[in-house]
Scaffold this motif. Structure first.
Motif, PDB file in Angstrom:
ATOM      1  N   SER A  21      44.250  75.686  38.257  1.00 25.47           N
ATOM      2  CA  SER A  21      43.675  74.489  38.858  1.00 25.47           C
ATOM      3  C   SER A  21      43.893  73.285  37.957  1.00 25.47           C
ATOM      4  O   SER A  21      43.543  73.322  36.776  1.00 25.47           O
ATOM      5  CB  SER A  21      42.175  74.714  39.079  1.00 25.47           C
ATOM      6  N   THR A  38      42.375  70.371  37.799  1.00 23.50           N
ATOM      7  CA  THR A  38      41.114  69.872  37.246  1.00 23.50           C
ATOM      8  C   THR A  38      40.548  70.861  36.251  1.00 23.50           C
ATOM      9  O   THR A  38      40.077  70.482  35.166  1.00 23.50           O
ATOM     10  CB  THR A  38      40.103  69.612  38.373  1.00 23.50           C
ATOM     11  N   ARG A  65      42.224  70.711  32.873  1.00 28.02           N
ATOM     12  CA  ARG A  65      41.811  69.532  32.113  1.00 28.02           C
ATOM     13  C   ARG A  65      40.444  69.744  31.463  1.00 28.02           C
ATOM     14  O   ARG A  65      40.204  69.306  30.335  1.00 28.02           O
ATOM     15  CB  ARG A  65      41.764  68.307  33.031  1.00 28.02           C
ATOM     16  N   TRP A  70      49.925  66.196  31.783  1.00 26.17           N
ATOM     17  CA  TRP A  70      48.836  65.668  30.957  1.00 26.17           C
ATOM     18  C   TRP A  70      49.431  64.748  29.907  1.00 26.17           C
ATOM     19  O   TRP A  70      50.423  65.071  29.278  1.00 26.17           O
ATOM     20  CB  TRP A  70      48.131  66.862  30.316  1.00 26.17           C
ATOM     21  N   ARG A  81      34.459  74.439  41.631  1.00 23.85           N
ATOM     22  CA  ARG A  81      34.197  72.997  41.513  1.00 23.85           C
ATOM     23  C   ARG A  81      32.904  72.676  40.760  1.00 23.85           C
ATOM     24  O   ARG A  81      32.377  71.568  40.898  1.00 23.85           O
ATOM     25  CB  ARG A  81      34.184  72.335  42.906  1.00 23.85           C
ATOM     26  N   ASN A 132      32.532  71.663  35.343  1.00 27.16           N
ATOM     27  CA  ASN A 132      32.057  70.586  34.477  1.00 27.16           C
ATOM     28  C   ASN A 132      30.536  70.552  34.375  1.00 27.16           C
ATOM     29  O   ASN A 132      29.985  70.036  33.410  1.00 27.16           O
ATOM     30  CB  ASN A 132      32.592  69.234  34.952  1.00 27.16           C
TER      31      ASN A 132
END
Length: 232
Positions: free
Chosen positions: A65, A67, A70, A222, A33, A36
Motif C-alpha cells: 500500500s 500510504t 509511507r 518517495w 486505513r 496512522n
C-alpha cells in the motif's frame, strides 16, 4: 545481543515487533486505513521507555500500500533520527515468505511465489527459494497483470498472498506451476525480524536519511529528504 524494532504497515495489517534478549514480542491488528491511528500507540506499548537499547530499526519497505509504506518509512525514519540508529529495509514480499516458513507452509529448498494485491487488476510478485531457513530472491520484484505473469524456472511453487485473488486470470502455464496456494498469508513485523537480523549481521543497513519505500511502479517515487527542498 542484537535488539531490533520492526514495523510493517504495508497491507491491511498494522504490526510492530521487538527482538530483545533473544525473545520476540509482537503487536498486530487488522486495521484497514487505520495504521496512522494505531501505530504510535503500539510503539509506545512495545517501547515504554523509548528506543534506548535498540541496535536498529527495521521496516517493511515494500511493495505494498502506497500510504502504508509511507507510514512505516516515516516512523522508522523518525526513530532512527531521534536515537541515531541504523535502518534495515526488508522486502514485504520476502517477509511474507518468512511468514509462510514460520507457519509451516514452506520448508527448506521450497520455491515460493510471493504476491500482494496491487489493486487496479494487478499484483506485485517475486519468486524466492528457502535456503537455510530464509527466503532468497530468485527474481526481481515486479508488478503486472495476472495474465502477464511468467514464473521463472520450471519448478513447482507454493503461491502466497493477496495477489492470488487473481489466480483464475493467470495463464494455464502459470496455474500449472502452483502446487499449493495460501492467499490469506500476510507479511508481518514478526517475520521481518529474521531477515533484518541477518542484514544487520552482514552490515547491510542504511542511514536514516536514506530510508525510502519501494513502490515497484516507476511512476510513483518517495522523495528523500535531500530532494524535498526547503522545509516550511
Amino acid at each position: 545481543m542484537t535488539s531490533i524494532l520492526a514495523i510493517d504497515t504495508s497491507t491491511d495489517a498494522c504490526s510492530v515487533a521487538l527482538l530483545s534478549a533473544r525473545t520476540v514480542r509482537v503487536l498486530q491488528e487488522h486495521a484497514p486505513r487505520r495504521h496512522n491511528q494505531l501505530l504510535l500507540g503500539m510503539l509506545r506499548e512495545l517501547l515504554p521507555g523509548g528506543p534506548g537499547g535498540l541496535d536498529a530499526v527495521a521496516y517493511g519497505c515494500g511493495p505494498g500500500s502506497f500510504t502504508g509504506l509511507r507510514i512505516a518509512a516515516s516512523a522508522a525514519q523518525g526513530i532512527c533520527f531521534a536515537a541515531q540508529l541504523p535502518a534495515l529495509p526488508v522486502s514485504t514480499l520476502a517477509a511474507q515468505v518468512q511468514s509462510a516458513i514460520r507457519l509451516g507452509l514452506a520448508g527448506e529448498g521450497c520455491w515460493v511465489l510471493s504476491t500482494l494485491d496491487a489493486h487496479i487488476g494487478e499484483l506485485y510478485w517475486a519468486l524466492y527459494q528457502v535456503v537455510d531457513g530464509l527466503p532468497h530472491a530468485v527474481s526481481s520484484e515486479a508488478a503486472c497483470r495476472p495474465e502477464a505473469l511468467v514464473i521463472p524456472g520450471a519448478e513447482q511453487v507454493v503461491a502466497l498472498g493477496g495477489g492470488m485473488r487473481y489466480h483464475a486470470d493467470m495463464t494455464g502455464a502459470s496455474q500449472a506451476r502452483i502446487s499449493a496456494l495460501h492467499d490469506t498469508v500476510l507479511p508481518s513485523a514478526e517475520d521481518i525480524l529474521p531477515l533484518a537480523e541477518a542484514a544487520f549481521t552482514a552490515g547491510a543497513w542504511q542511514q536514516a536519511e536514506a530510508i525510502c519505500p519501494v513502490y515497484v511502479r516507476d511512476e510513483i517515487r518517495w522523495k528523500k529528504l535531500a530532494e524535498q527542498g526547503p522545509q516550511s
